[in-house]
Design a protein around this motif. Structure first.
Motif, PDB file in Angstrom:
ATOM      1  N   ASP A   1       0.767  -1.289   0.186  1.00 15.30           N
ATOM      2  CA  ASP A   1      -0.069   0.061   0.389  1.00 15.30           C
ATOM      3  C   ASP A   1       0.872   1.003   0.065  1.00 15.30           C
ATOM      4  N   ALA A   2       1.821   1.089   1.132  1.00 19.34           N
ATOM      5  CA  ALA A   2       3.036   2.735   0.817  1.00 19.34           C
ATOM      6  C   ALA A   2       3.992   2.709   0.057  1.00 19.34           C
ATOM      7  N   LEU A   3       3.782   2.015  -1.319  1.00 18.28           N
ATOM      8  CA  LEU A   3       4.809   1.951  -2.170  1.00 18.28           C
ATOM      9  C   LEU A   3       3.728   2.718  -3.571  1.00 18.28           C
ATOM     10  N   TYR A   4       2.389   1.749  -3.347  1.00 20.20           N
ATOM     11  CA  TYR A   4       1.481   2.100  -4.333  1.00 20.20           C
ATOM     12  C   TYR A   4       1.069   3.463  -4.192  1.00 20.20           C
ATOM     13  N   ASP A   5       1.805   4.150  -3.068  1.00 19.57           N
ATOM     14  CA  ASP A   5       0.902   5.311  -2.105  1.00 19.57           C
ATOM     15  C   ASP A   5       2.320   6.111  -3.402  1.00 19.57           C
ATOM     16  N   TYR A   6       2.946   5.548  -2.493  1.00 11.32           N
ATOM     17  CA  TYR A   6       4.592   6.352  -3.259  1.00 11.32           C
ATOM     18  C   TYR A   6       4.336   6.471  -4.591  1.00 11.32           C
TER      19      TYR A   6
ATOM     20  N   SER B   1       4.261  10.647  -7.269  1.00  6.54           N
ATOM     21  CA  SER B   1       4.982  10.800  -8.203  1.00  6.54           C
ATOM     22  C   SER B   1       4.126  12.102  -9.180  1.00  6.54           C
ATOM     23  N   GLY B   2       2.705  11.486  -9.850  1.00 13.28           N
ATOM     24  CA  GLY B   2       2.628  12.209 -10.362  1.00 13.28           C
ATOM     25  C   GLY B   2       2.555  11.570 -12.277  1.00 13.28           C
ATOM     26  N   LEU B   3       3.274  10.584 -11.787  1.00 12.23           N
ATOM     27  CA  LEU B   3       3.972  10.367 -13.476  1.00 12.23           C
ATOM     28  C   LEU B   3       2.795   9.321 -13.546  1.00 12.23           C
TER      29      LEU B   3
ATOM     30  N   GLU C   1      14.231   8.699 -12.079  1.00 13.98           N
ATOM     31  CA  GLU C   1      14.202   9.688 -11.303  1.00 13.98           C
ATOM     32  C   GLU C   1      13.622  10.270  -9.704  1.00 13.98           C
ATOM     33  N   TYR C   2      12.326  10.457 -10.262  1.00 13.14           N
ATOM     34  CA  TYR C   2      11.636  10.496  -9.049  1.00 13.14           C
ATOM     35  C   TYR C   2      12.298   9.597  -7.639  1.00 13.14           C
ATOM     36  N   ILE C   3      12.487   8.472  -7.793  1.00 14.06           N
ATOM     37  CA  ILE C   3      13.419   7.607  -6.922  1.00 14.06           C
ATOM     38  C   ILE C   3      14.409   8.105  -5.907  1.00 14.06           C
TER      39      ILE C   3
END
Length: 129
Positions: A6-11, A15-17, A87-89
């Protein structure tokens, strides 16, 4: 889904990508055969030894575009999203329960038999318990 997933999904949503991408977990399910849909798949792929205060799950990310994107002058949105996520990561290496999120490799391209471009890359994470 687990709290970590769930946290990875939200992350990734943050990102907005991923705009029009359908996010799926574990495997690509295209049962509707909707060629107008793009997919973003999150698969857990092992990890390192769990410790009392943290775990180290790894993930495989697969970004799948629409048929023929990236060919003959058509924009390669799957490739752009893959590079954008990397790049976001780099700019946001932690979030929520994740003390660390890092890309292990650059996106590796491929094409499905339906001429959909896909990109796959792996993530290593370190999560707080």
């Amino acid at each position: 889904m687990s709290a970590q997933t769930d946290a990875l999904y939200d992350y990734f949503v943050a990102s907005g990508l991923l705009g029009t991408y359908k996010i799926q977990f574990d495997y690509w399910d295209e049962s509707t055969n909707d060629v107008s849909q793009r997919y973003f798949i999150i698969q857990q792929s092992g990890g390192a030894k769990a410790e009392p205060w943290f775990t180290q799950p790894n993930y495989q990310i697969i970004v799948i575009g629409k048929p023929r994107e990236g060919r003959l002058g058509v924009a390669d949105f799957a490739g752009e999203v893959s590079q954008g996520i990397i790049e976001y990561i780099r700019k946001n290496p932690s979030a929520d329960c994740y003390a660390l999120i890092e890309a292990v490799n650059s996106p590796v391209p491929g094409t499905t038999k339906e001429s959909r471009p896909w990109y796959q890359f792996n993530l290593r994470t370190l999560t707080r318990r």
